[in-house]
Design an enzyme around this catalytic site. Structure first.
Site, short mmCIF file in Angstrom:
data_model
loop_
_atom_site.label_atom_id
_atom_site.label_comp_id
_atom_site.label_asym_id
_atom_site.label_seq_id
_atom_site.Cartn_x
_atom_site.Cartn_y
_atom_site.Cartn_z
NE ARG A 89 14.99 9.01 -2.89
CZ ARG A 89 15.86 8.76 -2.47
NH1 ARG A 89 17.61 8.84 -1.95
NH2 ARG A 89 15.10 7.06 -2.22
CG HIS A 134 14.98 5.00 2.66
ND1 HIS A 134 16.17 5.83 1.94
CD2 HIS A 134 15.90 4.78 3.61
CE1 HIS A 134 16.96 6.67 1.66
NE2 HIS A 134 17.48 5.43 2.80
CD GLU A 179 20.82 2.90 -1.14
OE1 GLU A 179 20.97 2.02 -0.35
OE2 GLU A 179 21.56 3.99 -1.25
CG ASN A 321 20.30 6.25 -3.85
OD1 ASN A 321 19.58 6.94 -4.19
ND2 ASN A 321 19.41 5.83 -3.02
CE1 TYR A 323 25.77 8.58 0.22
CE2 TYR A 323 24.68 6.21 -1.12
CZ TYR A 323 24.86 7.93 0.55
OH TYR A 323 23.48 8.64 0.57
CD GLU A 389 20.40 8.01 -0.58
OE1 GLU A 389 21.69 7.29 -0.50
OE2 GLU A 389 19.26 7.31 -0.64
CD GLU A 440 24.74 6.34 6.84
OE1 GLU A 440 23.98 6.70 6.91
OE2 GLU A 440 25.40 4.68 6.67
CD1 TRP A 441 21.34 3.13 7.14
CD2 TRP A 441 19.42 3.28 8.13
NE1 TRP A 441 20.01 4.41 5.68
CE2 TRP A 441 19.02 3.70 7.06
CE3 TRP A 441 18.03 3.06 9.06
CZ2 TRP A 441 17.23 4.16 6.74
CZ3 TRP A 441 16.82 3.35 8.42
CH2 TRP A 441 16.45 3.80 7.46
C1 PNW Z 1 21.68 4.61 1.79
N1 PNW Z 1 25.53 0.15 5.12
O1 PNW Z 1 22.65 3.61 2.20
C2 PNW Z 1 20.51 4.23 2.42
O2 PNW Z 1 20.09 4.88 0.87
C3 PNW Z 1 21.12 6.31 3.19
O3 PNW Z 1 19.83 5.57 3.99
C4 PNW Z 1 21.98 5.98 4.43
O4 PNW Z 1 21.81 7.03 4.91
C5 PNW Z 1 23.08 6.69 2.61
O5 PNW Z 1 23.27 5.29 1.93
C6 PNW Z 1 24.36 6.63 4.10
O6 PNW Z 1 25.19 5.65 4.10
C7 PNW Z 1 23.29 2.74 2.49
O7 PNW Z 1 25.78 -0.25 6.21
C8 PNW Z 1 23.18 1.94 3.83
O8 PNW Z 1 26.41 0.22 4.79
C9 PNW Z 1 23.93 1.31 4.71
C10 PNW Z 1 24.80 1.22 4.35
C11 PNW Z 1 25.34 1.32 2.96
C12 PNW Z 1 24.76 1.98 2.36
#
Ligand code: PNW
Length: 487
Positions: A89, A134, A179, A321, A323, A389, A440-441
Site C-alpha cells: 500500500r 494521505h 483517516e 487502521n 493502533y 495499517e 512520523e508527522w
Molecule cells: C496513522 N498522531 O495516523 C497514519 O495513517 C500514518 O501516516 C501514521 O504514520 C501512523 O498512523 C502512525 O502514527 C496517525 O499524531 C497519524 O497521533 C498521527 C497520529 C496518529 C495516527
C-alpha cells in the site's frame, strides 16, 4: 534469516490459520517517504508548508528528503522483495501528479514515477493498493479553503478520475482518503497536523463532511465509469481505537464508551456502512451542545444534501487502521465547552497495565483489534475487511533486535487469526505500518515504525532489516502458499 527469528513468530502464528489467499502487505505514505519535495515539477503540499514553518515539527524535521523514495524506489522494491510481500500500500502525492491540485496541468514526471512503481510491483507479483490522498493536500487548494470549501469534493473527484483513467488498468485496490478522523481532528481541532488549525468543536465536522462528500463522489465515479472495464475496488481508510468502559459496572461509563465509538469509528463508518447518516448520538449530543453554547439548530454537524451522491454503500471493502485502545469514563456532566471531547462527554484513559510504545498515544493492546474487528462485523454489515495499517513504534536508541516489536506482531497476528477462525470476521489482509522508518508527522524522524531501519544520518539513507522484518518475512513465507506468477 536467523533461526531464532524463524522459530519465534512464524511458529507461534502457525498454530493459527490464515487463508492461503490472505493479503500480506506493508503500508507507506508519499509525504512520509518520498522526499523530492520540489523536484521535477512537483507542487507544494500543506505538509511542505507545515514542516517549513518554525516550531511545528520535532527539531524542525521535514519531508524534503525523508527516505528519498522518489529517487531510491529501487531500494524500496528490494525491501518489498526481501519481505516477500503479496501486497504493497502506497499513496500518490496529489501535488506531484497535479501541481496545483487540478487537472488543468498534469506533471508528466509524476505520472512516470508512479507508472514505474506500479509496473515494478506487478512485475514482482506484488499487488498495489493506492491511497489517493494521505494527508498531503496540494497547498494551492488549501489557499482556496482546502477541505473547508464545498468545492473540494468536485476537485477531488476530478483528481480521482484522472488516477483511475491513468493507472486503473493496473491498480485494482483504491483508497480515496486516509483517516478522515485524524486529518480533521488533528489538523483542525488540536492543530498538531497540517494545516495546523485550532478551532475546537467547529471546523473538524465541516472538514470531515467534505471529506465524506469527496470520497462518495469518487466512489460513484468509479462505479459509473470505471468498474465495468477495470473491475477494481474502492474504499476509504478509517482509523479507530477500540474502547471499553473504565468501570464496566457503571452504566454511565458504558454509555460514554458507546459514544466514544460513535464519535470515532461511527462518525465515518455510519454514513458509509450503516444508516447513511452520522450516528444518532452525534446528532443528539451536538444539537444539545449547540443550544447550550448559543449556536443555532443544525449548526456545526452538517447534513447530507439530497442533491448529491449519498455516502451510503460507497465502499467495496472496509479498510481499517488500528493502533490502540482506550478506557472510557463518562464526562457528560462537566461544564460545557466547545470541543470535540465536550460534544462527546467522555474522557479517554490509557489503562496503566498497557505497555506504551514509542509514540506517546500508542498503548499496545493487540486484543483490542480482535474486538474491534468483531464490532465492525456486527455494526457494519459483515464487510470484507483489510487491515490497512497497524504497527509498533520505537523511540530513542535504535534496536535492530527489536524483540518487543516482534512480540507485538506475534500477538497481533494471533488476534487477527482468532477473529477469522473463531469470530468469523471476513478479514482478507493485513498491512503492517510501515515498510520503512519514515517521517512520523509532527514527531519527525524521532519515532520509528519501520520493518526496515533507515539511516537518516547518512546521505545514502541505507535500509537495513530489523529482526521484526525478518520475522514478518518468515510468517509470509509460511502462509503465502499460492505460487507467484513468473513474469
Ligand atoms: C496513522 N498522531 O495516523 C497514519 O495513517 C500514518 O501516516 C501514521 O504514520 C501512523 O498512523 C502512525 O502514527 C496517525 O499524531 C497519524 O497521533 C498521527 C497520529 C496518529 C495516527
Amino acid at each position: 534469516m536467523t533461526n531464532a527469528a524463524d522459530m519465534a513468530l512464524s511458529k507461534t502464528v502457525s498454530l493459527q490459520h490464515f487463508p492461503s489467499d490472505f493479503a500480506w502487505g506493508t503500508s507507506t505514505a508519499a509525504y512520509q517517504i518520498e522526499g523530492g519535495w520540489d523536484l521535477d515539477g512537483k507542487g507544494p503540499s500543506i505538509w511542505d508548508t507545515f514542516c517549513h514553518s518554525k516550531g511545528r515539527v520535532f527539531e524542525g524535521h521535514t519531508g524534503d528528503v525523508a527516505c528519498n523514495s522518489y529517487q531510491l524506489w529501487d531500494e524500496d522494491l528490494k525491501c518489498i522483495q526481501q519481505l516477500g510481500l503479496t501486497h504493497y500500500r502506497l499513496s500518490f502525492s496529489w501535488p506531484r501528479l497535479l501541481p496545483d491540485g487540478t487537472t488543468h496541468f498534469v506533471n508528466p514526471k509524476g505520472v512516470e514515477y508512479y507508472n514505474k512503481v506500479i509496473d515494478d510491483l506487478i512485475a514482482n507479483a506484488v499487488v498495489p493498493m493506492v491511497t489517493l490522498n494521505h494527508f498531503d493536500l496540494p497547498q494551492a487548494l488549501q489557499d482556496h479553503g482546502g477541505w473547508e470549501s464545498p468545492e473540494i469534493a468536485d476537485i477531488f473527484d476530478s483528481y480521482a478520475q484522472f488516477c483511475f483513467k491513468t493507472f486503473g488498468d493496473r491498480v485494482k485496490f483504491w483508497i480515496t482518503l486516509n483517516e478522515p478522523y485524524v486529518c480533521a481532528k488533528l489538523g483542525y481541532e488540536n492543530g498538531i497536523l497540517a494545516p495546523g488549525l485550532k478551532e475546537p468543536g467547529t471546523l473538524l465536522y465541516l472538514v470531515g463532511h467534505n471529506m465524506l462528500r469527496a470520497h462518495s463522489r469518487a466512489w460513484h465515479s468509479y462505479n459509473a465509469h470505471f468498474r465495468g472495464l477495470q473491475g477494481g475496488m474502492v474504499s476509504i481508510a478509517l482509523n479507530s481505537d477500540w474502547a471499553e468502559p473504565l468501570d464496566p459496572g457503571c452504566s454511565k461509563d458504558v454509555a460514554a464508551t458507546q459514544r466514544y465509538m460513535d464519535f470515532t469509528l461511527g462518525w465515518f463508518a455510519c454514513p458509509v456502512f450503516g444508516t447513511g447518516d452520522y450516528p444518532k448520538s452525534m446528532r443528539f449530543r451536538i444539537e444539545a451542545k449547540n443550544l447550550e453554547l448559543g449556536f443555532t439548530k443544525g449548526q456545526r454537524l452538517p447534513k447530507f444534501s439530497e442533491d448529491e451522491p449519498k455516502p451510503l454503500g460507497t465502499a467495496d471493502f472496509f479498510a481499517l487502521n488500528y493502533y490502540t485502545s482506550r478506557k472510557v469514563k463518562d464526562a457528560s456532566s462537566r461544564p460545557s465547552e466547545l470541543s470535540f471531547a465536550g460534544d462527546q462527554g467522555t474522557e479517554a484513559i490509557i489503562d496503566p497495565s498497557w505497555p506504551v510504545s514509542g509514540a506517546y498515544w500508542l498503548a499496545v493492546v493487540p486484543e483490542g483489534l480482535r474486538k474491534l474487528l468483531k464490532y465492525i462485523k456486527e455494526t457494519c454489515n459483515n464487510p470484507v475487511i483489510y487491515i490497512t495499517e497497524n504497527g509498533f513504534s520505537q523511540i530513542g536508541p535504535v534496536k535492530f533486535e527489536d524483540i518487543d516489536r516482534c512480540q507485538f506482531y506475534q500477538d497481533t497476528l494471533q488476534q487477527v487469526s482468532k477473529a477469522i477462525t473463531d469470530d468469523g470476521v471476513n478479514v482478507k489482509g493485513y498491512f503492517a505500518w510501515s515498510l520503512l522508518d519514515n517521517l512520523e508527522w509532527s514527531e519527525g524522524f524521532s519515532v520509528r515504525f519501520g520493518l526496515f531501519h533507515v539511516d537518516f544520518s547518512s546521505s545514502e539513507l541505507k535500509r537495513t532489516i530489523y529482526r521484526s522484518g525478518e520475522e514478518y518475512a518468515a510468517v509470509i513465507k509460511r502462509y503465502h502458499t499460492y505460487t507467484k506468477l513468473d513474469n
